[in-house]
Motif scaffolding. Structure first.
Motif, short mmCIF file in Angstrom:
data_model
loop_
_atom_site.label_atom_id
_atom_site.label_comp_id
_atom_site.label_asym_id
_atom_site.label_seq_id
_atom_site.Cartn_x
_atom_site.Cartn_y
_atom_site.Cartn_z
N UNK A 56 0.84 -1.20 0.00
CA UNK A 56 0.00 0.00 0.00
C UNK A 56 0.88 1.26 0.00
N UNK A 57 1.90 1.28 0.86
CA UNK A 57 2.77 2.45 0.94
C UNK A 57 3.50 2.70 -0.38
N UNK A 58 3.97 1.66 -1.01
CA UNK A 58 4.70 1.80 -2.27
C UNK A 58 3.81 2.45 -3.32
N UNK A 59 2.56 2.06 -3.36
CA UNK A 59 1.63 2.60 -4.35
C UNK A 59 1.18 4.01 -4.00
N UNK A 60 1.04 4.31 -2.71
CA UNK A 60 0.38 5.54 -2.30
C UNK A 60 1.23 6.54 -1.53
N UNK A 61 2.24 6.08 -0.82
CA UNK A 61 3.00 6.98 0.05
C UNK A 61 4.47 6.55 0.08
N UNK A 62 5.17 6.87 -0.99
CA UNK A 62 6.55 6.43 -1.14
C UNK A 62 7.48 6.97 -0.04
N UNK A 63 7.23 8.19 0.40
CA UNK A 63 8.08 8.78 1.44
C UNK A 63 7.96 7.98 2.74
N UNK A 64 6.74 7.63 3.12
CA UNK A 64 6.52 6.84 4.33
C UNK A 64 7.12 5.44 4.17
N UNK A 65 7.00 4.88 2.95
CA UNK A 65 7.60 3.57 2.68
C UNK A 65 9.11 3.64 2.92
#
Length: 182
Positions: A56-65
């Motif tokens: 989910x993070x990779x698709x939507x929130x790269x900074x958080x990933x």
């Protein structure tokens, strides 16, 4: 808060609930430095939940990933023993989308800030990273060396890396990472 967050993560992953994943990702900065690699690897259900969450993070929130992945690596590097191949592979799957610059900066941060960063830590890092990424990581480290050339700690860091490389069991890794020091 960690227990609640991990409970919600397991629930969101099980239900494949995008809205809950978004909520968790919006609040992951509260927890990402409190969940250790060891905790994730010891709990198979939690490990599977993190795979869903990281997707989910990779698709939507790269900074958080990137932040969460870097902290996961740092947690793994603090281990006193090299994890089993199975556990390394589980962690490798979680961090596989982290770019080489982020991986290099994570390695640099650990080497320069942790007195207990040793050959076991370096071996864990080497095992965690996909083989084809090591050359680019070494290039990125070279850039970091050049930028910090005036830093008095740089010579100490170079010596620390040389010592680590002389102790590593892989001559291949040693050669790749020696280049930034030249």
């Amino acid at each position: 808060i960690k227990d609640l967050w991990t409970y919600l993560l397991k629930e969101a992953a099980e239900e494949k609930n995008e809205q809950k994943m978004k909520y968790l990702s919006d609040n992951c900065e509260l927890i990402y430095d409190k969940v250790s690699a060891e905790e994730i690897l010891l709990d198979k259900e939690l490990s599977e939940s993190f795979k869903s969450f990281f997707s989910y993070l990779i698709k939507n929130k790269k900074k958080e990933y990137a932040s969460f992945s870097k902290n996961l690596i740092k947690s793994a590097l603090s281990s006193k023993q090299i994890p089993s191949k199975e556990k390394i592979d589980d962690l490798k799957h979680l961090i596989k989308d982290l770019n080489e610059k982020d991986l290099a900066s994570t390695l640099w941060e650990e080497i320069t800030s942790k007195d207990d960063f040793n050959e076991v830590s370096f071996q864990i890092f080497s095992d965690l990273v996909e083989e084809e990424k090591h050359h680019k990581i070494a290039e990125s480290l070279s850039d970091v060396f050049k930028r910090s050339a005036s830093d008095k700690r740089n010579e100490k860091t170079i010596q620390k890396i040389r010592n680590l490389l002389s102790c590593t069991s892989s001559p291949y890794m040693s050669e790749i990472y020696k280049k930034p020091l030249q």
